[in-house]
Design a protein around this motif. Sequence first.
Motif, PDB file in Angstrom:
ATOM      1  N   THR A   1      -9.179 -12.262   6.776  1.00 11.22           N
ATOM      2  CA  THR A   1     -10.237 -11.259   6.761  1.00 11.22           C
ATOM      3  C   THR A   1     -11.601 -11.942   6.744  1.00 11.22           C
ATOM      4  O   THR A   1     -11.863 -12.785   5.875  1.00 11.22           O
ATOM      5  CB  THR A   1     -10.084 -10.352   5.520  1.00 11.22           C
TER       6      THR A   1
ATOM      7  N   THR B   1      -5.790  -9.721   4.866  1.00 14.50           N
ATOM      8  CA  THR B   1      -5.271  -8.356   4.896  1.00 14.50           C
ATOM      9  C   THR B   1      -3.785  -8.408   5.208  1.00 14.50           C
ATOM     10  O   THR B   1      -3.371  -9.082   6.151  1.00 14.50           O
ATOM     11  CB  THR B   1      -6.005  -7.505   5.950  1.00 14.50           C
TER      12      THR B   1
ATOM     13  N   MET C   1      -1.088  -1.177   3.470  1.00 12.05           N
ATOM     14  CA  MET C   1      -2.123  -2.153   3.772  1.00 12.05           C
ATOM     15  C   MET C   1      -2.853  -2.515   2.486  1.00 12.05           C
ATOM     16  O   MET C   1      -3.244  -1.632   1.712  1.00 12.05           O
ATOM     17  CB  MET C   1      -3.121  -1.598   4.785  1.00 12.05           C
ATOM     18  N   THR C   2      -3.014  -3.806   2.240  1.00 12.93           N
ATOM     19  CA  THR C   2      -3.767  -4.255   1.074  1.00 12.93           C
ATOM     20  C   THR C   2      -4.558  -5.508   1.430  1.00 12.93           C
ATOM     21  O   THR C   2      -4.130  -6.303   2.271  1.00 12.93           O
ATOM     22  CB  THR C   2      -2.830  -4.529  -0.126  1.00 12.93           C
TER      23      THR C   2
ATOM     24  N   VAL D   1       5.256  -3.027   6.821  1.00 14.38           N
ATOM     25  CA  VAL D   1       6.032  -1.889   7.338  1.00 14.38           C
ATOM     26  C   VAL D   1       7.369  -1.913   6.614  1.00 14.38           C
ATOM     27  O   VAL D   1       8.133  -2.878   6.713  1.00 14.38           O
ATOM     28  CB  VAL D   1       6.239  -1.990   8.864  1.00 14.38           C
TER      29      VAL D   1
ATOM     30  N   ASN E   1       2.695  -8.444   8.336  1.00 11.60           N
ATOM     31  CA  ASN E   1       1.696  -9.112   9.164  1.00 11.60           C
ATOM     32  C   ASN E   1       0.514  -9.490   8.271  1.00 11.60           C
ATOM     33  O   ASN E   1      -0.084  -8.624   7.620  1.00 11.60           O
ATOM     34  CB  ASN E   1       1.238  -8.184  10.300  1.00 11.60           C
TER      35      ASN E   1
ATOM     36  N   PHE F   1      -0.380  -6.264   6.088  1.00 15.60           N
ATOM     37  CA  PHE F   1       0.210  -5.011   6.578  1.00 15.60           C
ATOM     38  C   PHE F   1       1.724  -5.090   6.370  1.00 15.60           C
ATOM     39  O   PHE F   1       2.370  -6.024   6.853  1.00 15.60           O
ATOM     40  CB  PHE F   1      -0.099  -4.805   8.059  1.00 15.60           C
TER      41      PHE F   1
ATOM     42  N   MET G   1       3.522   2.298   6.449  1.00  9.68           N
ATOM     43  CA  MET G   1       2.912   0.976   6.455  1.00  9.68           C
ATOM     44  C   MET G   1       1.923   0.902   5.299  1.00  9.68           C
ATOM     45  O   MET G   1       1.066   1.782   5.151  1.00  9.68           O
ATOM     46  CB  MET G   1       2.194   0.682   7.775  1.00  9.68           C
TER      47      MET G   1
ATOM     48  N   THR H   1       3.440   5.600  10.168  1.00  8.20           N
ATOM     49  CA  THR H   1       3.582   4.970  11.483  1.00  8.20           C
ATOM     50  C   THR H   1       4.853   5.469  12.165  1.00  8.20           C
ATOM     51  O   THR H   1       5.724   6.068  11.537  1.00  8.20           O
ATOM     52  CB  THR H   1       3.655   3.433  11.361  1.00  8.20           C
TER      53      THR H   1
ATOM     54  N   THR I   1      -3.346   0.993   0.645  1.00  8.48           N
ATOM     55  CA  THR I   1      -3.459   2.189   1.492  1.00  8.48           C
ATOM     56  C   THR I   1      -2.116   2.441   2.175  1.00  8.48           C
ATOM     57  O   THR I   1      -1.523   1.514   2.734  1.00  8.48           O
ATOM     58  CB  THR I   1      -4.553   2.000   2.555  1.00  8.48           C
ATOM     59  N   LYS I   2      -1.642   3.693   2.119  1.00  6.66           N
ATOM     60  CA  LYS I   2      -0.374   4.052   2.772  1.00  6.66           C
ATOM     61  C   LYS I   2      -0.683   4.752   4.090  1.00  6.66           C
ATOM     62  O   LYS I   2      -1.443   5.723   4.130  1.00  6.66           O
ATOM     63  CB  LYS I   2       0.472   4.941   1.868  1.00  6.66           C
ATOM     64  N   ILE I   3      -0.086   4.239   5.168  1.00  2.28           N
ATOM     65  CA  ILE I   3      -0.337   4.764   6.513  1.00  2.28           C
ATOM     66  C   ILE I   3       0.994   5.168   7.146  1.00  2.28           C
ATOM     67  O   ILE I   3       1.962   4.395   7.113  1.00  2.28           O
ATOM     68  CB  ILE I   3      -1.025   3.703   7.398  1.00  2.28           C
TER      69      ILE I   3
END
Length: 273
Positions: free
Chosen positions: A263, A194, A234-235, A198, A259, A196, A232, A221, A217-219
Motif C-alpha cells: 500500500t 492491503t 479486506m484489511t 476470499v 492476495n 484481500f 471477500m 463477490t 471490510t466485508k465485500i
Amino acid sequence: MLKRLWTYFSILFGGIIIAAGFNLFLIPHHLLSGGVSGVAMLIGYFTPLNISILYFVLNIPILLAGWFQLGKHFVVLSVLSVLVTTVFLEIIPVSAVATDMLLSAVFGGILVGFGTGLSFRVGGSTGGFDIIGSIVTKYRDFPVGSVLVSLNAIVILAVTYLENDWNLALASMVSIYLAGKMIDMLHISHIKVTVFIVTNQTEALLEKLLKRPRGVTKIKTQGAFSHKEKDMLMTVTTKYELAELKHIITQTDPDAFVNIVETVAVMGQFRKN
C-alpha cells in the motif's frame, strides 16, 4: 509442518547469532546493543550482576505485557528467542575476536541485526524494546523503528554519562545503526499492505480478525467461472503484523485465496477504535 520447523530453526539460529554478536564483539569492548540487551549490558558493566540473567529478567515484564496486548503467537516466538539468546550468552565465552573497537562495533551490529531480522521474518521478535515498540504502534501510528531509535538513544546517553567516553557511545551508535539496517534488509517493519481474503469461513475469520487493532471490510463477490457467491475480507495492516495475520488465516481457512499488495498510502482511520 516444514514451515513450523523453519520458524523454530530461524528463532534458534537467530538467538545463537545474537549471543555470538554480544559475547564475541560487543561485550568485550563494553559496547552497547540496542533495546533491553543494551540496558542489561549497561547494568552488567557497572555491577557484578550477570548480563545474560539481567537480559532474561528485564524481558519478563515486557513479555507479559506483550502477551495481553499483542498476538500470543508473536509473544511465544519472542519468549523462545529470549530463552535461546540467554542460554547461548552463557555457553559462548566472552572473548574479543577483533581488538579494534570500531571493527567490533561493525561486525557485532551486523550479527545482532541479522539474528533479530530472522526472528522478525518468521513472526517473532527478540523481546524487549521490540515489543514495547509494537505496543506503542498498536495505539499510535508511529513506525516501530522510530520508537526503537528513541528508546535506544536513552541507553546511549546513559553510557556516555557513566563512562564519560564518547568513543564508546559513538561506536555503540554505529553498531545499533548497522543492526537496524540489517533488520530492514530481512524484514521491513512498518510498510503498510492491503490483504484481500476470499473465504468460505467468513464468520470464523471475522471472529479472530476483529480482535486485532485493524479494521476489516466485508465485500460480496461472485466467481466469474463458478458464479458462486463468496465473501471477500479486506484489511490494511503492516508488514510487522503480517506474519501473525497469515497464521490466523491458514489456521482458520487453509483453502482461502489471499492476495497481499503493498500500500502506497492510507487516508482516514488506519486503526480500529
